[in-house]
Design an enzyme around this catalytic site. Structure first.
Site: not given
Length: 436
Positions: A327-328
């Site tokens: 994530e990210c």
């Protein structure tokens, strides 16, 4: 019976977090059990809440979560004496289009829980106008009640007196006034405050904030203004599918942005979580079913990540047979290269073709609704996921199969689709809840 209160302000940067931490620690020092929550998508403030209270804090979000989920999360305050929900941005600030049960505004949570709002007002550069702002917030939305005001950063006794008089004339209680005090300023970084775990002196800072606020704010009056709240424990847990039975979770200063409610939901569903530190050159547990790399600040540690051969080789070996999701920041590390703010390119793990750069910062911020075009750990194609994106990186290349069709809160399609290649998947948005 608990006392419930929402702490909000007209805008960001006014002092909500500092006041929340100070009140929580002061009441805890007096022997009360204090539970905090954070309204909206924020990883950093809940860790400060936990440092102040000794109890885990979680996020509640009216755009991404339904009422049952929020009720379940808030029910952890059942055994507390005081429950504080810290707002985000200004009291009524949310997105234009309604989500699951609101726009993400702090006011949604205040109205839903029927808790009054304690406003933090910074009257710098004004006097009586501060009362007009407070009165406008009080009267803007039926169903949102104002408990009163704490003034922050008052310039002088005369300044305080002018603002106090105007507020009292408007029928608004003033619980206290705080002059500027550098010793309780929390250090900041481009995504917000520097994380609590990175501040060795955080306990002393919170203690000083509690002492400073206790001397200048009527804590008893604030407590009396709170709503008497006696919730029943929620009958059911969160409806969240864990990405696997045994989850290897990257966890250190570069990989720390994972919502506590997600981890709790995974464990409640029977998943086992083992942590490892990429910064310590550790790879994922080879006995795990899936590896999850959360967001954080990999751009500040890009050189070290690039040099940690055991981490990189261990992750690549894991991904040959089992799913890996980022994530990210975790997504960026799964990519081919990350260029830092100085323009230096660092080789990442190469599980995806993504290339990102911080050399020219551009803010990406907002809620995201993603419909998966291909599966990712825990979710099949077609699943609708609600999340939030906040980063300053620029995509230089995103050549792999798009993971999802991603919309912002207005319904517009955005370019940050996420990626899939083999067993590796990644997204720029952080998962908050499944769309039911």
């Amino acid at each position: 019976m608990a006392a419930g209160l929402v702490i909000s302000a007209p805008a960001s940067g006014v002092g909500k977090t500092t006041l929340t931490l100070a009140l929580a620690r002061a009441w805890r020092n007096s022997g009360l059990r204090v539970q905090c929550f954070k309204s909206g998508p924020d990883y950093i403030d809940p860790a400060f809440h936990a440092a102040a209270t000794g109890r885990a804090s979680v996020n509640v979000d009216s755009w991404a979560m339904d009422r049952a989920t929020i009720s379940h999360l808030v029910s952890r305050g059942t055994d507390a004496d005081v429950v504080l929900a810290e707002g985000s941005m200004g009291l009524f600030d949310g997105v234009a289009a309604r989500g699951v049960c609101g726009t993400g505004a702090t006011a949604d949570i205040a109205e839903m829980l029927d808790w009054p709002v304690l406003l933090v007002i910074d009257p710098s550069g004004q006097a009586q106008t501060a009362a007009a702002i407070a009165a406008g917030l009080r009267d803007y939305r039926p169903g949102v009640r104002l408990a009163g005001v704490v003034l922050n950063r008052v310039a002088s006794p005369r300044h305080e007196a002018l603002v106090r008089r105007a507020l009292l004339d408007a029928g608004i209680a003033v619980f206290g006034a705080l002059p500027r005090h550098a010793e309780i300023s929390l250090p900041k970084r481009h995504l917000g405050l520097v994380q609590a775990e990175e501040q060795a002196e955080i306990g002393k800072l919170i203690d000083e904030a509690a002492r400073f606020v206790a001397e200048r704010v009527d804590l008893d009056a604030v407590l009396r203004s709170a709503a008497t709240w006696s919730p029943q424990p929620a009958a059911s847990g969160l409806s969240v599918t864990p990405p696997g039975q045994r989850i290897a979770l990257a966890r250190d200063a570069a990989f720390s942005f994972v919502y506590p409610h997600m981890l709790e939901a995974w464990r409640a569903a029977g998943a086992e979580i083992s942590t490892f530190s990429p910064l310590a050159d550790e790879g994922p547990d080879p006995g795990a079913d899936v590896c999850w790399l959360p967001g954080g600040y990999p751009e500040l540690q890009a050189g070290k990540i690039a040099a940690n051969a055991r981490f990189r080789s261990g992750l690549r070996a894991f991904a040959e047979t089992r799913p890996v999701h980022g994530e990210c920041g975790g997504y960026m590390v799964l990519g081919t290269a990350l260029t830092d703010a100085d323009g230096i390119s660092h080789e990442m793990t190469g599980l995806l073709g993504l290339e990102t750069s911080f050399a020219k910062r551009r803010m990406h911020l907002g809620y995201r609704l993603a419909e998966l075009a291909t599966p990712m750990p825990g979710h099949q194609a077609g699943a609708r996921l609600r999340g939030h994106e906040f980063h300053y990186s620029t995509i230089l290349a995103q050549p792999d199969t798009p993971l999802a069709v991603v919309h912002d809160a207005t319904g517009a399609v955005i370019a940050e689709t996420g990626s899939r290649r083999g067993q590796a998947t990644g997204t720029f948005f952080h998962l908050i809840a499944e769309d039911q």
